[in-house]
Design a protein around this motif. Structure first.
Motif, PDB file in Angstrom:
ATOM      1  N   LYS A  22       0.834  -1.216   0.000  1.00  0.00           N
ATOM      2  CA  LYS A  22       0.000   0.000   0.000  1.00  0.00           C
ATOM      3  C   LYS A  22       0.865   1.261   0.000  1.00  0.00           C
ATOM      4  O   LYS A  22       0.673   2.154  -0.818  1.00  0.00           O
ATOM      5  CB  LYS A  22      -0.908   0.000   1.233  1.00  0.00           C
ATOM      6  N   ASN A  23       1.788   1.336   0.953  1.00  0.00           N
ATOM      7  CA  ASN A  23       2.497   2.608   1.116  1.00  0.00           C
ATOM      8  C   ASN A  23       3.486   2.894  -0.009  1.00  0.00           C
ATOM      9  O   ASN A  23       3.833   4.052  -0.241  1.00  0.00           O
ATOM     10  CB  ASN A  23       3.158   2.678   2.498  1.00  0.00           C
ATOM     11  N   TYR A  97      -1.153  14.121   0.122  1.00  0.00           N
ATOM     12  CA  TYR A  97      -0.195  15.234   0.076  1.00  0.00           C
ATOM     13  C   TYR A  97       1.014  14.940  -0.796  1.00  0.00           C
ATOM     14  O   TYR A  97       1.809  15.826  -1.053  1.00  0.00           O
ATOM     15  CB  TYR A  97       0.195  15.740   1.460  1.00  0.00           C
ATOM     16  N   PRO A 122      -1.047  14.211  16.267  1.00  0.00           N
ATOM     17  CA  PRO A 122      -0.823  15.332  15.367  1.00  0.00           C
ATOM     18  C   PRO A 122       0.079  14.904  14.206  1.00  0.00           C
ATOM     19  O   PRO A 122       1.027  14.140  14.426  1.00  0.00           O
ATOM     20  CB  PRO A 122      -0.112  16.366  16.247  1.00  0.00           C
ATOM     21  N   ARG A 123      -0.241  15.350  13.007  1.00  0.00           N
ATOM     22  CA  ARG A 123       0.567  14.925  11.857  1.00  0.00           C
ATOM     23  C   ARG A 123       1.041  16.155  11.082  1.00  0.00           C
ATOM     24  O   ARG A 123       0.535  16.470  10.005  1.00  0.00           O
ATOM     25  CB  ARG A 123      -0.238  13.953  10.974  1.00  0.00           C
ATOM     26  N   PRO A 124       2.047  16.862  11.642  1.00  0.00           N
ATOM     27  CA  PRO A 124       2.525  18.081  10.985  1.00  0.00           C
ATOM     28  C   PRO A 124       3.243  17.771   9.666  1.00  0.00           C
ATOM     29  O   PRO A 124       3.672  16.633   9.445  1.00  0.00           O
ATOM     30  CB  PRO A 124       3.507  18.671  12.008  1.00  0.00           C
ATOM     31  N   ILE A 125       3.381  18.796   8.807  1.00  0.00           N
ATOM     32  CA  ILE A 125       4.106  18.595   7.544  1.00  0.00           C
ATOM     33  C   ILE A 125       5.264  19.589   7.403  1.00  0.00           C
ATOM     34  O   ILE A 125       5.680  19.928   6.308  1.00  0.00           O
ATOM     35  CB  ILE A 125       3.165  18.655   6.308  1.00  0.00           C
ATOM     36  N   ASP A 126       5.758  20.033   8.567  1.00  0.00           N
ATOM     37  CA  ASP A 126       6.833  21.033   8.537  1.00  0.00           C
ATOM     38  C   ASP A 126       8.067  20.554   7.772  1.00  0.00           C
ATOM     39  O   ASP A 126       8.727  21.339   7.083  1.00  0.00           O
ATOM     40  CB  ASP A 126       7.212  21.444   9.975  1.00  0.00           C
ATOM     41  N   GLN A 127       8.385  19.260   7.859  1.00  0.00           N
ATOM     42  CA  GLN A 127       9.595  18.765   7.183  1.00  0.00           C
ATOM     43  C   GLN A 127       9.404  18.690   5.663  1.00  0.00           C
ATOM     44  O   GLN A 127      10.359  18.871   4.908  1.00  0.00           O
ATOM     45  CB  GLN A 127      10.003  17.388   7.733  1.00  0.00           C
ATOM     46  N   SER A 165      11.191  11.117   8.595  1.00  0.00           N
ATOM     47  CA  SER A 165       9.805  11.118   8.126  1.00  0.00           C
ATOM     48  C   SER A 165       9.700  10.432   6.770  1.00  0.00           C
ATOM     49  O   SER A 165      10.364  10.834   5.806  1.00  0.00           O
ATOM     50  CB  SER A 165       9.296  12.557   8.015  1.00  0.00           C
ATOM     51  N   VAL A 166       8.847   9.401   6.720  1.00  0.00           N
ATOM     52  CA  VAL A 166       8.579   8.702   5.455  1.00  0.00           C
ATOM     53  C   VAL A 166       7.973   9.694   4.456  1.00  0.00           C
ATOM     54  O   VAL A 166       8.433   9.837   3.324  1.00  0.00           O
ATOM     55  CB  VAL A 166       7.597   7.526   5.693  1.00  0.00           C
ATOM     56  N   GLY A 167       6.919  10.389   4.913  1.00  0.00           N
ATOM     57  CA  GLY A 167       6.188  11.275   4.008  1.00  0.00           C
ATOM     58  C   GLY A 167       7.063  12.383   3.465  1.00  0.00           C
ATOM     59  O   GLY A 167       7.032  12.684   2.259  1.00  0.00           O
ATOM     60  N   ASP A 307       3.458   0.224  12.479  1.00  0.00           N
ATOM     61  CA  ASP A 307       2.242  -0.302  11.853  1.00  0.00           C
ATOM     62  C   ASP A 307       1.982  -1.771  12.192  1.00  0.00           C
ATOM     63  O   ASP A 307       0.970  -2.337  11.779  1.00  0.00           O
ATOM     64  CB  ASP A 307       2.302  -0.123  10.322  1.00  0.00           C
ATOM     65  N   ILE A 329       6.742   6.477  17.540  1.00  0.00           N
ATOM     66  CA  ILE A 329       6.477   7.251  16.315  1.00  0.00           C
ATOM     67  C   ILE A 329       5.223   8.107  16.465  1.00  0.00           C
ATOM     68  O   ILE A 329       5.235   9.296  16.156  1.00  0.00           O
ATOM     69  CB  ILE A 329       6.288   6.309  15.086  1.00  0.00           C
ATOM     70  N   TRP A 330       4.117   7.495  16.910  1.00  0.00           N
ATOM     71  CA  TRP A 330       2.828   8.213  16.979  1.00  0.00           C
ATOM     72  C   TRP A 330       2.393   8.387  18.428  1.00  0.00           C
ATOM     73  O   TRP A 330       2.537   7.468  19.240  1.00  0.00           O
ATOM     74  CB  TRP A 330       1.741   7.432  16.215  1.00  0.00           C
ATOM     75  N   ARG A 373      -4.613  -0.181  11.299  1.00  0.00           N
ATOM     76  CA  ARG A 373      -3.872  -1.274  11.941  1.00  0.00           C
ATOM     77  C   ARG A 373      -4.571  -1.733  13.222  1.00  0.00           C
ATOM     78  O   ARG A 373      -4.461  -2.901  13.607  1.00  0.00           O
ATOM     79  CB  ARG A 373      -2.428  -0.856  12.234  1.00  0.00           C
TER      80      ARG A 373
HETATM   81  N1  EPU Z   1       6.491  14.316  11.452  1.00  0.00           N
HETATM   82  C1  EPU Z   1       6.758  15.626  11.787  1.00  0.00           C
HETATM   83  N2  EPU Z   1       6.854  16.537  10.752  1.00  0.00           N
HETATM   84  C2  EPU Z   1       6.708  16.194   9.458  1.00  0.00           C
HETATM   85  C3  EPU Z   1       6.417  14.850   9.142  1.00  0.00           C
HETATM   86  C4  EPU Z   1       6.333  13.928  10.167  1.00  0.00           C
HETATM   87  O1  EPU Z   1       6.897  15.989  12.944  1.00  0.00           O
HETATM   88  O2  EPU Z   1       6.819  17.075   8.582  1.00  0.00           O
HETATM   89  C5  EPU Z   1       6.395  13.328  12.545  1.00  0.00           C
HETATM   90  C6  EPU Z   1       5.028  12.638  12.613  1.00  0.00           C
HETATM   91  O3  EPU Z   1       4.111  13.415  13.347  1.00  0.00           O
HETATM   92  C7  EPU Z   1       5.378  11.308  13.254  1.00  0.00           C
HETATM   93  C8  EPU Z   1       6.786  11.016  12.707  1.00  0.00           C
HETATM   94  O4  EPU Z   1       7.295  12.264  12.232  1.00  0.00           O
HETATM   95  O5  EPU Z   1       5.447  11.463  14.648  1.00  0.00           O
HETATM   96  C9  EPU Z   1       6.834  10.004  11.583  1.00  0.00           C
HETATM   97  O6  EPU Z   1       5.936  10.419  10.561  1.00  0.00           O
HETATM   98  P1  EPU Z   1       6.129  10.002   9.029  1.00  0.00           P
HETATM   99  O7  EPU Z   1       6.149  11.242   8.224  1.00  0.00           O
HETATM  100  O8  EPU Z   1       7.285   9.067   8.922  1.00  0.00           O
HETATM  101  O9  EPU Z   1       4.794   9.214   8.761  1.00  0.00           O
HETATM  102  P2  EPU Z   1       3.852   9.296   7.494  1.00  0.00           P
HETATM  103  O10 EPU Z   1       4.672   9.463   6.267  1.00  0.00           O
HETATM  104  O11 EPU Z   1       2.747  10.232   7.760  1.00  0.00           O
HETATM  105  C10 EPU Z   1       4.007   6.739   6.964  1.00  0.00           C
HETATM  106  C11 EPU Z   1       3.003   5.650   6.707  1.00  0.00           C
HETATM  107  C12 EPU Z   1       2.307   5.273   8.012  1.00  0.00           C
HETATM  108  C13 EPU Z   1       3.365   4.841   9.035  1.00  0.00           C
HETATM  109  C14 EPU Z   1       4.448   5.927   9.182  1.00  0.00           C
HETATM  110  C15 EPU Z   1       5.611   5.500  10.075  1.00  0.00           C
HETATM  111  C16 EPU Z   1       2.337   6.092   4.436  1.00  0.00           C
HETATM  112  C17 EPU Z   1       1.281   6.543   3.492  1.00  0.00           C
HETATM  113  N3  EPU Z   1       2.035   6.120   5.728  1.00  0.00           N
HETATM  114  O12 EPU Z   1       3.247   7.832   7.489  1.00  0.00           O
HETATM  115  O13 EPU Z   1       1.486   4.163   7.699  1.00  0.00           O
HETATM  116  O14 EPU Z   1       2.773   4.608  10.282  1.00  0.00           O
HETATM  117  O15 EPU Z   1       4.983   6.274   7.893  1.00  0.00           O
HETATM  118  O16 EPU Z   1       6.201   4.365   9.559  1.00  0.00           O
HETATM  119  O17 EPU Z   1       3.402   5.678   4.008  1.00  0.00           O
HETATM  120  C18 EPU Z   1      -0.354   2.745   7.861  1.00  0.00           C
HETATM  121  O18 EPU Z   1      -0.002   2.225   6.780  1.00  0.00           O
HETATM  122  O19 EPU Z   1      -1.245   2.239   8.603  1.00  0.00           O
HETATM  123  C19 EPU Z   1       0.286   3.982   8.305  1.00  0.00           C
HETATM  124  C20 EPU Z   1      -0.237   4.774   9.227  1.00  0.00           C
END
Ligand code: EPU
Length: 430
Positions: A22-23, A97, A122-127, A165-167, A307, A329-330, A373
């Protein structure tokens, strides 16, 4: 309203085949618009709702989609003509996004509503924003609802991620693939889907090195072209079946996996007493005794994946002894423990740590899937429990598990989907 109804207590036996990741799919689908050409994507989990939403978004901005078979599509992005994506499209899932990075790469501008998705804290996108700005884009966030990114030209640059950060890693890779010059992402995420995205982009003619390590180097190019690409198997779906096999004290061969991606999960299952046999593209998991306890700390890859945390908690709920799970992580990933407590689990949560005192047996109960999950964990709990479990809010599960009822049924589980009317639905009362 759809529900899953499970009559538990049957050990799982047989073989199951894991779908595409999926991811990885959620990153690769938007990446296809970086070229003006046709990309054929194989091993795509076409029927999960997250993938369907991403495909709908592609159509909305002008791409043409051809369905080749149950797991293959062709994306023709020659006529993509819009850089705007509304809340109606993005509200369903977080990964929408990724269109910011992809549209920025394609058009030098993007206007994308803030994404929805599972609530895990919280799921910020600052990075992400930090990365786009480093490449020369100007970013504004209107009323915390719409992200607007513009640039006359993107230039490669060094980007250090303050948090793994994965995203953000994905989004920066997408924009940087079309930027002029070299982008270096330091402290990058190393998940298997990051490597898969890099391999896909390289198949399109990009020059990306180091994916899977902390430092990813992307030399941008304007000349990306169509390709044929097969997505890797889903690490978390595989892990979910592994835990389900062990927790039900069954014996299951899980096909279409990359055993290397499953090492952290295998290690913990072995620690709990499971037997694991690895083959080239399959693993067999079996367990005969009551599981032993173990402690888990979730970490970015190659650590234990967050996950898989709820699914492992179910197994540990029935282990001999007391286990600790530390979630790093969360901040809000233990909501499912309330549901497990309804089934007889003895879990106490203090901040980011759950303490689990194993009980001999769980008992069936009405529960709900708080998120994707968490929903997978409820299925495993229902399969192990004595009696009947009904799981509500299964739309979360259908976001990320393909043909989940069919796959578990084929392993001998007594699970079915039922449709029911909510008697308290005030819209239905005359
Ligand atoms: N974070 C920040 N700032 C940012 C981005 C992230 O502070 O700009 C923080 C998040 O709040 C979190 C940590 O960094 O505490 C990790 O976040 P990450 O960006 O890695 O997570 P994501 O990209 O939003 C992906 C998966 C999630 C998985 C996480 C961690 C996708 C689409 N989603 O999320 O998958 O839990 O990585 O491995 O790839 C799932 O599949 O059920 C799922 C939630």
């Amino acid at each position: 309203m759809e529900k899953f109804v499970i009559n538990g207590g049957v050990p799982l036996h047989g073989e199951v085949t894991v779908s595409g990741a999926k991811n990885a799919a959620l990153a690769i689908i938007p990446a296809a618009i970086l070229c003006r050409d046709v990309c054929r994507i194989e091993n795509l989990p076409v029927s999960i709702s997250d993938v369907r939403y991403m495909i709908s978004t592609l159509k909305y901005i002008g791409a043409t989609i051809k369905y080749i078979d149950r797991s293959t599509i062709e994306i023709d992005s020659r006529n993509v003509n819009s850089y705007m994506i509304s809340h109606d499209m993005t509200k369903h899932l977080r990964a929408s996004y990724y269109f910011i990075g992809a549209l920025l790469g394609r058009f030098g501008k993007a206007r994308v509503a803030m994404p929805g998705g599972c609530y895990l804290g919280p799921r910020p996108i600052d990075q992400h924003i930090k990365g786009f700005e480093a490449l020369g884009a100007t970013i504004s966030v209107e009323d915390n609802a719409i992200v607007e990114a513009t640039s006359s030209k993107l230039f490669g640059a060094p980007v250090y991620l303050d948090i793994v950060s994965v995203g953000a890693t994905v989004n920066i890779m997408l924009a940087a693939a079309r930027a002029e010059g070299m982008t270096i992402i330091e402290n990058a995420a190393k998940e298997p889907h990051i490597v898969d995205l890099a391999n896909f982009l390289n198949s399109m003619g990009a020059d990306i090195r180091g994916a899977g390590t902390d430092v990813i180097k992307i030399r941008g190019t304007e000349n990306l072209h169509g390709c044929t690409y097969s997505i890797i198997p889903d690490q978390i779906e595989a892990g979910t079946f592994m835990v389900a096999a062990a927790a039900t004290r069954g014996n299951v061969l899980i096909n279409n996996v990359i055993p290397k991606h499953l090492e952290s999960i295998s290690t913990k299952l072995i620690e709990c007493g499971a037997d694991i046999e690895e083959y080239d593209e399959a693993v067999r998991v079996s367990m005969t005794e009551r599981p032993g306890k173990c402690n888990i700390k979730t970490m970015p890859h190659p650590g234990f994946p967050t996950d898989m945390q709820p699914q492992m908690a179910v197994l540990l709920s029935m282990a001999e002894g007391t286990s600790l799970i530390s979630e790093s992580i969360w901040s809000n990933r233990f909501r499912y423990t309330e549901q497990l407590q309804r089934m007889g689990a003895r879990i106490t949560v203090d901040g980011q740590i759950a303490m689990i005192h194993g009980v001999e047996k769980l008992k069936g109960a009405p529960v709900k899937a708080d998120d994707l999950r968490a929903g997978a964990a409820m299925i495993i709990a229902g399969l192990c429990a004595e009696g009947r479990t009904e799981i509500e809010d299964v739309m979360h599960i259908k976001r990320g598990y393909e043909n989940v009822v069919e796959k578990f049924s084929n392993l001998g589980a007594d699970i079915r989907m039922v449709y029911s009317v909510d008697p308290f639905d005030i819209n239905k009362v005359g």
